[in-house]
Design a protein around this motif. Structure first.
Motif: not given
Lengths: 161, 118
Positions: A87, A20, B77, A90, A24, B75, B27, B67
């Motif tokens: 989650d 993750d 955050k 989502y 990001e 994708r 984000h 997310w």
């Protein structure tokens, strides 16, 4: 050092903190690269400049993973459930947005489960349980030694005992 | 409360992030962009420094993340302020303004100040 128990649960639930964080940070670098490209830089130069402006990527990644692991570890079960539920919501939203993909996935799963169930049911009936004939325990399975009829291998002698 | 210079810098970035998120969910890249534009690149010279700050603030419960999909379907955050975060923003803003005022008084002196002995 073996992974602590809570980390194995995370793996089971499909949560991967390092992945993750990577996602990001990669998003950031790509967004910066795209912005630099629109300002006239070549894609390669833009990528390099984006990385340069970011700073120490490895160190940032290490810090973020560490902080997040500590945070998750300190969470109580209610917070973790809420997080997991978020989650799931989502995931469901994503499936609804991509009907073609979702349908393909469902059908693949259905075919796989169906085929496996059929094979195992058949095996169960024939091999594992007794078949509905007069003397089921006298059933034998014949196998011919020396290859198939008409094949080049073997000596062509068929023996039964 | 004693604060080392590193704490002050870290605290400054925190309050900037809190204020930036008060406008709405963003984000990490959007937060960086907004801070850099507003401060004319004076703060957040190393863009990556934003992320440990975000993660620390989430651990403290000032912000929360979710997310989602970015404008170009990637994708990403997204972060939002929590109620605790809003409270923290108010407190930090006051502290900062008082601090800036105090420093300003000293730095802004035109001539050497003299008072009667206390």
């Amino acid at each position: 050092m073996a992974a602590p128990r809570w980390r194995r649960y995370l793996w089971l639930l499909g949560i991967d903190i390092a992945a993750d964080v990577d996602d990001e940070l990669r998003f950031h670098l790509e967004a910066k690269r795209d912005e630099l490209v629109t300002r006239g830089l070549a894609p390669d130069a833009a990528s390099q400049e984006a990385k340069r402006r970011f700073g120490d990527l490895r160190e940032v990644r290490r810090m973020c993973v560490q902080i997040e692991r500590d945070r998750v570890r300190k969470m109580d079960w209610k917070a973790r459930l809420a997080s997991w539920r978020q989650d799931t919501v989502y995931g469901a939203r994503q499936l609804r947005r991509n009907p073609a993909f979702t349908l393909t996935a469902i059908m693949s799963l259905a075919l796989g489960i169906g085929a496996n169930t059929a094979i195992f049911t058949l095996s169960d009936q024939i091999l594992l349980r007794l078949m509905p004939v007069e003397r089921p325990r006298e059933l034998v399975q014949l196998r011919v030694d020396g290859g198939h009829v008409g094949s080049q291998s073997g000596d062509g002698v068929h023996t039964f005992s | 409360m004693e604060r080392s210079s590193l704490d002050v810098i870290r605290g400054t970035l925190d309050v900037l992030i809190l204020k930036t998120l008060s406008w709405g969910a963003l984000h990490g890249y959007a937060i960086t962009d907004m801070i850099q534009r507003q401060t004319d690149d004076a703060i957040l010279v190393e863009e990556g420094a934003l992320y440990p700050a975000l993660y620390r603030m989430e651990a403290k419960g000032w912000i929360e993340s979710e997310w989602g999909l970015s404008d170009n379907n990637r994708r990403a955050k997204y972060y939002t302020l929590t109620a605790e975060g809003r409270r923290q923003l108010r407190v930090e803003k006051q502290t900062w303004e008082r601090y800036a005022e105090a420093v300003g008084k000293v730095l802004g002196a035109v001539r050497k100040p003299e008072w009667e002995k206390r």
